[in-house]
Design a protein around this motif. Structure first.
Motif, PDB file in Angstrom:
ATOM      1  N   LEU A 199       0.790  -1.026   0.076  1.00  0.00           N
ATOM      2  CA  LEU A 199      -0.076   0.040   0.083  1.00  0.00           C
ATOM      3  C   LEU A 199       0.909   1.217  -0.021  1.00  0.00           C
ATOM      4  CD1 LEU A 199      -2.886   1.277   0.227  1.00  0.00           C
ATOM      5  CD2 LEU A 199      -2.374   1.343   2.830  1.00  0.00           C
ATOM      6  N   ARG A 200       0.647   2.115  -0.900  1.00  0.00           N
ATOM      7  CA  ARG A 200       1.580   3.209  -0.986  1.00  0.00           C
ATOM      8  C   ARG A 200       0.905   4.410  -1.464  1.00  0.00           C
ATOM      9  NH1 ARG A 200       4.836   1.547  -6.373  1.00  0.00           N
ATOM     10  NH2 ARG A 200       3.271   1.899  -7.901  1.00  0.00           N
ATOM     11  N   LEU A 201       1.038   5.528  -1.005  1.00  0.00           N
ATOM     12  CA  LEU A 201       0.678   7.003  -1.426  1.00  0.00           C
ATOM     13  C   LEU A 201       0.296   7.021  -2.997  1.00  0.00           C
ATOM     14  CD1 LEU A 201       2.242   9.417   1.274  1.00  0.00           C
ATOM     15  CD2 LEU A 201       0.059   7.995   1.506  1.00  0.00           C
ATOM     16  N   ALA A 202      -0.749   7.614  -2.997  1.00  0.00           N
ATOM     17  CA  ALA A 202      -0.961   7.710  -4.644  1.00  0.00           C
ATOM     18  C   ALA A 202      -0.209   9.045  -5.256  1.00  0.00           C
ATOM     19  CB  ALA A 202      -2.346   8.110  -4.919  1.00  0.00           C
ATOM     20  N   ASP A 203      -0.102   9.905  -4.290  1.00  0.00           N
ATOM     21  CA  ASP A 203       0.739  10.969  -4.255  1.00  0.00           C
ATOM     22  C   ASP A 203       1.760  11.194  -2.984  1.00  0.00           C
ATOM     23  OD1 ASP A 203       2.022  13.429  -4.618  1.00  0.00           O
ATOM     24  OD2 ASP A 203       0.104  14.893  -4.516  1.00  0.00           O
ATOM     25  N   PRO A 204       3.087  10.847  -3.658  1.00  0.00           N
ATOM     26  CA  PRO A 204       3.986  10.781  -2.375  1.00  0.00           C
ATOM     27  C   PRO A 204       4.414  12.164  -1.641  1.00  0.00           C
ATOM     28  CG  PRO A 204       5.231   9.975  -4.368  1.00  0.00           C
ATOM     29  CD  PRO A 204       3.510  10.324  -4.713  1.00  0.00           C
ATOM     30  N   ASP A 205       3.624  13.434  -2.381  1.00  0.00           N
ATOM     31  CA  ASP A 205       3.705  14.610  -1.612  1.00  0.00           C
ATOM     32  C   ASP A 205       2.860  14.885  -0.672  1.00  0.00           C
ATOM     33  OD1 ASP A 205       6.327  15.167  -2.879  1.00  0.00           O
ATOM     34  OD2 ASP A 205       5.389  15.912  -4.616  1.00  0.00           O
ATOM     35  N   THR A 206       1.884  13.939  -0.401  1.00  0.00           N
ATOM     36  CA  THR A 206       0.711  14.204   0.487  1.00  0.00           C
ATOM     37  C   THR A 206       1.124  14.661   1.819  1.00  0.00           C
ATOM     38  OG1 THR A 206      -0.541  12.484  -0.799  1.00  0.00           O
ATOM     39  CG2 THR A 206      -1.344  12.974   1.516  1.00  0.00           C
ATOM     40  N   GLY A 207       0.497  15.522   2.345  1.00  0.00           N
ATOM     41  CA  GLY A 207       1.073  16.166   3.981  1.00  0.00           C
ATOM     42  C   GLY A 207       0.942  14.699   4.695  1.00  0.00           C
ATOM     43  N   ARG A 208       1.680  14.994   5.375  1.00  0.00           N
ATOM     44  CA  ARG A 208       1.999  13.794   6.565  1.00  0.00           C
ATOM     45  C   ARG A 208       1.061  13.881   7.622  1.00  0.00           C
ATOM     46  NH1 ARG A 208       4.042  12.258   2.549  1.00  0.00           N
ATOM     47  NH2 ARG A 208       6.093  11.199   2.353  1.00  0.00           N
ATOM     48  N   ILE A 209       0.529  15.024   8.290  1.00  0.00           N
ATOM     49  CA  ILE A 209      -0.264  14.987   9.624  1.00  0.00           C
ATOM     50  C   ILE A 209      -1.702  13.916   9.336  1.00  0.00           C
ATOM     51  CG2 ILE A 209      -1.935  16.537  11.064  1.00  0.00           C
ATOM     52  CD1 ILE A 209       1.234  17.142  10.853  1.00  0.00           C
ATOM     53  N   PRO A 210      -2.435  14.057   8.210  1.00  0.00           N
ATOM     54  CA  PRO A 210      -3.363  12.938   8.348  1.00  0.00           C
ATOM     55  C   PRO A 210      -3.176  11.583   8.292  1.00  0.00           C
ATOM     56  CG  PRO A 210      -3.549  14.301   6.266  1.00  0.00           C
ATOM     57  CD  PRO A 210      -2.417  14.949   7.022  1.00  0.00           C
ATOM     58  N   THR A 252      -4.601   6.446  -1.700  1.00  0.00           N
ATOM     59  CA  THR A 252      -3.284   5.460  -1.783  1.00  0.00           C
ATOM     60  C   THR A 252      -3.919   4.453  -2.965  1.00  0.00           C
ATOM     61  OG1 THR A 252      -4.396   3.887  -0.262  1.00  0.00           O
ATOM     62  CG2 THR A 252      -2.935   5.508   0.712  1.00  0.00           C
ATOM     63  N   GLU A 253      -2.846   3.816  -3.185  1.00  0.00           N
ATOM     64  CA  GLU A 253      -3.002   2.671  -4.341  1.00  0.00           C
ATOM     65  C   GLU A 253      -2.364   1.404  -3.817  1.00  0.00           C
ATOM     66  OE1 GLU A 253      -1.190   4.309  -7.722  1.00  0.00           O
ATOM     67  OE2 GLU A 253       1.151   4.127  -6.832  1.00  0.00           O
ATOM     68  N   ILE A 254      -3.002   0.164  -4.161  1.00  0.00           N
ATOM     69  CA  ILE A 254      -2.106  -1.146  -3.882  1.00  0.00           C
ATOM     70  C   ILE A 254      -1.659  -1.600  -5.039  1.00  0.00           C
ATOM     71  CG2 ILE A 254      -3.034  -3.417  -3.212  1.00  0.00           C
ATOM     72  CD1 ILE A 254      -5.518  -2.181  -1.665  1.00  0.00           C
ATOM     73  N   VAL A 255      -0.281  -2.090  -4.913  1.00  0.00           N
ATOM     74  CA  VAL A 255       0.496  -2.590  -6.131  1.00  0.00           C
ATOM     75  C   VAL A 255       1.024  -4.027  -5.502  1.00  0.00           C
ATOM     76  CG1 VAL A 255       1.062  -0.441  -7.006  1.00  0.00           C
ATOM     77  CG2 VAL A 255       2.448  -1.539  -5.128  1.00  0.00           C
ATOM     78  N   PRO A 256       0.719  -4.961  -6.417  1.00  0.00           N
ATOM     79  CA  PRO A 256       1.311  -6.286  -6.406  1.00  0.00           C
ATOM     80  C   PRO A 256       2.824  -6.331  -6.138  1.00  0.00           C
ATOM     81  CG  PRO A 256       0.838  -6.078  -8.731  1.00  0.00           C
ATOM     82  CD  PRO A 256       0.460  -4.609  -7.781  1.00  0.00           C
TER      83      PRO A 256
END
Length: 145
Positions: free
Chosen positions: A66-77, A126-130
Protein backbone atom coordinates in the motif's frame (compact mmCIF):
# COMPACT_ATOMS: atom_id res chain seq x y z
CA UNK A 1 -6.33 -24.08 2.54
CA UNK A 2 -3.45 -26.26 3.63
CA UNK A 3 -2.86 -29.75 4.99
CA UNK A 4 -2.28 -30.53 8.67
CA UNK A 5 -2.16 -33.76 10.70
CA UNK A 6 -5.35 -34.66 12.58
CA UNK A 7 -5.29 -36.27 16.04
CA UNK A 8 -6.54 -39.45 14.32
CA UNK A 9 -3.32 -39.53 12.28
CA UNK A 10 -4.87 -38.69 8.92
CA UNK A 11 -4.22 -35.62 6.84
CA UNK A 12 -6.81 -32.92 7.42
CA UNK A 13 -7.54 -29.54 5.86
CA UNK A 14 -7.15 -26.23 7.62
CA UNK A 15 -8.59 -23.12 6.04
CA UNK A 16 -7.57 -19.61 7.03
CA UNK A 17 -9.00 -16.31 5.94
CA UNK A 18 -8.72 -12.60 6.39
CA UNK A 19 -11.19 -9.94 5.26
CA UNK A 20 -12.45 -6.44 5.92
CA UNK A 21 -15.93 -6.57 7.49
CA UNK A 22 -17.83 -3.48 8.57
CA UNK A 23 -14.64 -1.43 8.51
CA UNK A 24 -12.73 -3.92 10.68
CA UNK A 25 -9.90 -6.24 9.72
CA UNK A 26 -11.00 -9.78 10.65
CA UNK A 27 -9.50 -13.25 10.47
CA UNK A 28 -10.71 -16.84 10.92
CA UNK A 29 -9.56 -20.44 10.73
CA UNK A 30 -11.41 -23.75 10.39
CA UNK A 31 -10.31 -27.39 10.50
CA UNK A 32 -11.86 -30.48 8.86
CA UNK A 33 -10.73 -34.12 8.74
CA UNK A 34 -12.44 -36.28 6.13
CA UNK A 35 -11.09 -39.48 7.70
CA UNK A 36 -12.67 -39.16 11.15
CA UNK A 37 -15.10 -36.30 10.57
CA UNK A 38 -13.52 -33.98 13.12
CA UNK A 39 -14.27 -30.33 12.43
CA UNK A 40 -13.68 -27.19 14.40
CA UNK A 41 -13.53 -23.46 14.25
CA UNK A 42 -9.96 -22.85 15.41
CA UNK A 43 -10.48 -19.18 15.98
CA UNK A 44 -11.76 -15.88 14.68
CA UNK A 45 -11.32 -12.30 15.75
CA UNK A 46 -10.97 -8.73 14.60
CA UNK A 47 -7.57 -7.12 14.36
CA UNK A 48 -4.17 -8.41 13.42
CA UNK A 49 -4.16 -12.08 12.46
CA UNK A 50 -1.95 -14.44 14.48
CA UNK A 51 1.11 -15.87 12.69
CA UNK A 52 -0.53 -19.30 12.25
CA UNK A 53 -3.24 -17.61 10.14
CA UNK A 54 -1.20 -14.89 8.48
CA UNK A 55 1.76 -17.11 7.51
CA UNK A 56 -0.25 -19.56 5.38
CA UNK A 57 -2.14 -16.65 3.76
CA UNK A 58 1.13 -15.04 2.72
CA UNK A 59 2.56 -18.38 1.58
CA UNK A 60 -0.46 -18.99 -0.67
CA UNK A 61 -1.32 -15.48 -1.88
CA UNK A 62 1.84 -13.44 -1.35
CA UNK A 63 1.75 -9.82 -0.27
CA UNK A 64 0.98 -6.44 -1.76
CA UNK A 65 2.16 -2.92 -0.99
CA UNK A 66 0.00 0.00 0.00
CA UNK A 67 1.54 3.31 -1.03
CA UNK A 68 0.49 6.90 -1.33
CA UNK A 69 -1.02 7.82 -4.70
CA UNK A 70 0.76 11.18 -4.32
CA UNK A 71 4.05 10.89 -2.39
CA UNK A 72 3.85 14.63 -1.61
CA UNK A 73 0.67 14.20 0.44
CA UNK A 74 0.86 16.05 3.77
CA UNK A 75 1.93 13.79 6.62
CA UNK A 76 -0.39 15.06 9.39
CA UNK A 77 -3.49 13.04 8.35
CA UNK A 78 -1.31 10.00 7.71
CA UNK A 79 0.36 10.23 11.12
CA UNK A 80 -3.00 10.73 12.87
CA UNK A 81 -4.39 7.65 11.14
CA UNK A 82 -1.38 5.48 11.96
CA UNK A 83 -1.29 6.60 15.60
CA UNK A 84 -5.02 5.86 15.99
CA UNK A 85 -4.72 2.53 14.18
CA UNK A 86 -1.87 0.97 16.15
CA UNK A 87 -0.08 1.54 19.44
CA UNK A 88 2.93 3.23 17.82
CA UNK A 89 5.45 5.78 18.94
CA UNK A 90 5.60 8.96 16.90
CA UNK A 91 8.95 7.76 15.53
CA UNK A 92 7.41 4.46 14.37
CA UNK A 93 4.46 6.29 12.78
CA UNK A 94 6.85 8.62 10.97
CA UNK A 95 8.82 5.64 9.64
CA UNK A 96 5.62 3.99 8.38
CA UNK A 97 4.55 7.29 6.82
CA UNK A 98 7.88 7.46 4.96
CA UNK A 99 7.44 3.86 3.86
CA UNK A 100 3.94 4.66 2.53
CA UNK A 101 5.40 7.59 0.57
CA UNK A 102 8.21 5.42 -0.79
CA UNK A 103 8.00 1.78 -1.84
CA UNK A 104 4.84 1.24 0.21
CA UNK A 105 3.86 -0.73 3.28
CA UNK A 106 3.78 -4.49 2.61
CA UNK A 107 1.00 -6.70 3.91
CA UNK A 108 -1.74 -9.07 2.87
CA UNK A 109 -4.37 -7.76 0.46
CA UNK A 110 -7.04 -7.48 3.19
CA UNK A 111 -4.58 -5.63 5.46
CA UNK A 112 -3.79 -3.17 2.67
CA UNK A 113 -7.50 -2.72 1.85
CA UNK A 114 -8.30 -2.08 5.50
CA UNK A 115 -5.54 0.51 5.98
CA UNK A 116 -6.54 2.08 2.67
CA UNK A 117 -10.04 2.60 4.09
CA UNK A 118 -8.62 4.13 7.27
CA UNK A 119 -6.51 6.59 5.29
CA UNK A 120 -9.34 7.36 2.84
CA UNK A 121 -11.46 8.52 5.79
CA UNK A 122 -8.91 11.37 6.10
CA UNK A 123 -8.88 11.92 2.33
CA UNK A 124 -5.48 10.34 1.88
CA UNK A 125 -5.39 8.66 -1.53
CA UNK A 126 -3.46 5.39 -1.77
CA UNK A 127 -2.93 2.59 -4.23
CA UNK A 128 -2.36 -1.12 -3.80
CA UNK A 129 0.39 -2.62 -5.91
CA UNK A 130 1.29 -6.32 -6.22
CA UNK A 131 4.60 -8.01 -5.80
CA UNK A 132 5.84 -7.11 -2.34
CA UNK A 133 8.57 -9.24 -0.79
CA UNK A 134 7.09 -11.49 1.87
CA UNK A 135 10.09 -11.35 4.21
CA UNK A 136 9.49 -7.71 5.21
CA UNK A 137 5.71 -7.85 5.60
CA UNK A 138 5.46 -8.33 9.35
CA UNK A 139 5.62 -4.82 10.78
CA UNK A 140 3.22 -3.50 11.90
CA UNK A 141 0.78 -6.34 11.17
CA UNK A 142 2.35 -9.20 13.12
CA UNK A 143 3.82 -7.29 16.03
CA UNK A 144 0.70 -6.77 18.08
CA UNK A 145 0.69 -3.04 17.43
Amino acid sequence: MFTVRCDCGAEAEQDVGQAVRDGRLCWDSEFHCRACGAAACLGFDAGDAPPWVRGPLIAEHGTVRLRLADPDTGRIPILKTLLETWDLSLTQAMLLSEQLAGDGLPGTLPEAEWLREQLAARRVRTEIVPGAATDDADFPWATGC
